[in-house]
Scaffold this motif. Structure first.
Motif, PDB file in Angstrom:
ATOM      1  N   ALA A  32      -7.590  15.853 -39.443  1.00  0.00           N
ATOM      2  CA  ALA A  32      -7.341  15.373 -40.805  1.00  0.00           C
ATOM      3  C   ALA A  32      -8.148  16.181 -41.809  1.00  0.00           C
ATOM      4  O   ALA A  32      -7.706  16.443 -42.919  1.00  0.00           O
ATOM      5  CB  ALA A  32      -7.690  13.896 -40.906  1.00  0.00           C
ATOM      6  N   SER A  33      -9.342  16.602 -41.409  1.00  0.00           N
ATOM      7  CA  SER A  33     -10.205  17.389 -42.297  1.00  0.00           C
ATOM      8  C   SER A  33     -10.597  18.681 -41.577  1.00  0.00           C
ATOM      9  O   SER A  33     -11.038  18.650 -40.429  1.00  0.00           O
ATOM     10  CB  SER A  33     -11.444  16.579 -42.639  1.00  0.00           C
ATOM     11  OG  SER A  33     -12.316  17.346 -43.430  1.00  0.00           O
ATOM     12  N   TYR A  34     -10.414  19.816 -42.255  1.00  0.00           N
ATOM     13  CA  TYR A  34     -10.772  21.112 -41.665  1.00  0.00           C
ATOM     14  C   TYR A  34     -11.082  22.068 -42.814  1.00  0.00           C
ATOM     15  O   TYR A  34     -10.736  21.825 -43.971  1.00  0.00           O
ATOM     16  CB  TYR A  34      -9.621  21.661 -40.807  1.00  0.00           C
ATOM     17  CG  TYR A  34      -8.324  21.803 -41.567  1.00  0.00           C
ATOM     18  CD1 TYR A  34      -8.027  22.963 -42.287  1.00  0.00           C
ATOM     19  CD2 TYR A  34      -7.403  20.749 -41.605  1.00  0.00           C
ATOM     20  CE1 TYR A  34      -6.860  23.066 -43.019  1.00  0.00           C
ATOM     21  CE2 TYR A  34      -6.229  20.849 -42.336  1.00  0.00           C
ATOM     22  CZ  TYR A  34      -5.966  22.012 -43.035  1.00  0.00           C
ATOM     23  OH  TYR A  34      -4.821  22.119 -43.772  1.00  0.00           O
ATOM     24  N   HIS A  35     -11.740  23.165 -42.460  1.00  0.00           N
ATOM     25  CA  HIS A  35     -12.019  24.193 -43.479  1.00  0.00           C
ATOM     26  C   HIS A  35     -11.635  25.553 -42.899  1.00  0.00           C
ATOM     27  O   HIS A  35     -12.352  26.104 -42.058  1.00  0.00           O
ATOM     28  CB  HIS A  35     -13.499  24.178 -43.876  1.00  0.00           C
ATOM     29  CG  HIS A  35     -13.823  25.254 -44.878  1.00  0.00           C
ATOM     30  ND1 HIS A  35     -13.353  25.227 -46.174  1.00  0.00           N
ATOM     31  CD2 HIS A  35     -14.547  26.406 -44.754  1.00  0.00           C
ATOM     32  CE1 HIS A  35     -13.769  26.310 -46.819  1.00  0.00           C
ATOM     33  NE2 HIS A  35     -14.496  27.035 -45.978  1.00  0.00           N
ATOM     34  N   GLN A  60     -11.794  24.454 -34.668  1.00  0.00           N
ATOM     35  CA  GLN A  60     -11.547  23.254 -35.475  1.00  0.00           C
ATOM     36  C   GLN A  60     -10.328  22.443 -35.025  1.00  0.00           C
ATOM     37  O   GLN A  60     -10.214  21.265 -35.354  1.00  0.00           O
ATOM     38  CB  GLN A  60     -11.391  23.647 -36.951  1.00  0.00           C
ATOM     39  CG  GLN A  60     -12.678  24.210 -37.547  1.00  0.00           C
ATOM     40  CD  GLN A  60     -12.547  24.515 -39.030  1.00  0.00           C
ATOM     41  OE1 GLN A  60     -12.025  23.701 -39.796  1.00  0.00           O
ATOM     42  NE2 GLN A  60     -13.011  25.689 -39.452  1.00  0.00           N
TER      43      GLN A  60
END
Length: 198
Positions: A32-35, A60
């Motif tokens: 749901a959240s990654y960079h 990730q």
């Protein structure tokens, strides 16, 4: 860990057009959240940017799978079916299994999860962009190693695509074991050189 999170896999391939080497399919489930800085369709990124992004994607991702569909399978079933087979296997190899697969393009293989096709998805959907990067990086690395085996063809330059240099080398030398004999330019050279299909 992912029980409440809808798992969506992006699926893309690299290498449908070349005259040599495998088609490579990647499937990626992003959290749901990654960079992932400057993630984009692999065709819009430099080779250096793709090489930098690939390990970040692998670190990730909730899950990723890369499938190599070899030349003998491509020649046996045709490139479209070989690509579909690779997509099916890549999605099946994801652990945990996705709830849905988003597939770049307008064709999809039979899958056990929900799926939809997305034309131009590699530029629109992050998980498909990530899959396109992994597929391209893994294929380029392989074709670089094929250059070490067959340096006279220049696979390090064109990665098997039908460039003028590759076609000239193919005509001069005939095909090597990783050339796709079912592709017209390769078939034509075989017929001219040997008078038959190998």
């Amino acid at each position: 860990m992912h029980a409440d999170f809808f798992l969506e896999a992006g699926v893309d391939e690299a290498g449908r057009g070349p005259l040599a080497g495998p088609v490579v399919v990647a499937a990626v489930i992003l959290p749901a959240s990654y960079h992932l800085e400057s993630l984009d369709d692999s065709k819009r990124l430099s080779a250096l940017k793709r090489e930098r992004l690939a390990p970040q994607i692998e670190r990730q991702a909730v899950s990723f799978a890369v499938e190599f569909v070899e030349v003998d399978e491509i020649d046996r079933v045709n490139i479209l079916q070989a690509t579909m087979n690779g997509m099916q296997r890549a999605v099946e190899n994801l652990k945990p299994a996705p709830h849905r697969a988003l597939i770049d393009g307008n064709r999809a293989p039979p899958l056990t999860c929900e799926f939809r096709t997305v034309v131009g998805g590699d530029a629109l959907i992050a998980s498909i962009s990530a899959a396109s990067v992994l597929a391209k990086v893994y294929r380029d690395r392989l074709m670089q190693s094929m250059h070490d085996l067959y340096p006279e063809y220049g696979f390090d330059r064109h990665k098997g695509y039908p460039t003028a240099h590759h076609l000239e080398r193919l005509k001069a030398l005939g095909p090597c074991p990783i050339h796709r004999k079912s592709f017209a330019p390769v078939r034509k050279v075989i017929e001219l050189k040997f008078g038959r299909i190998l």
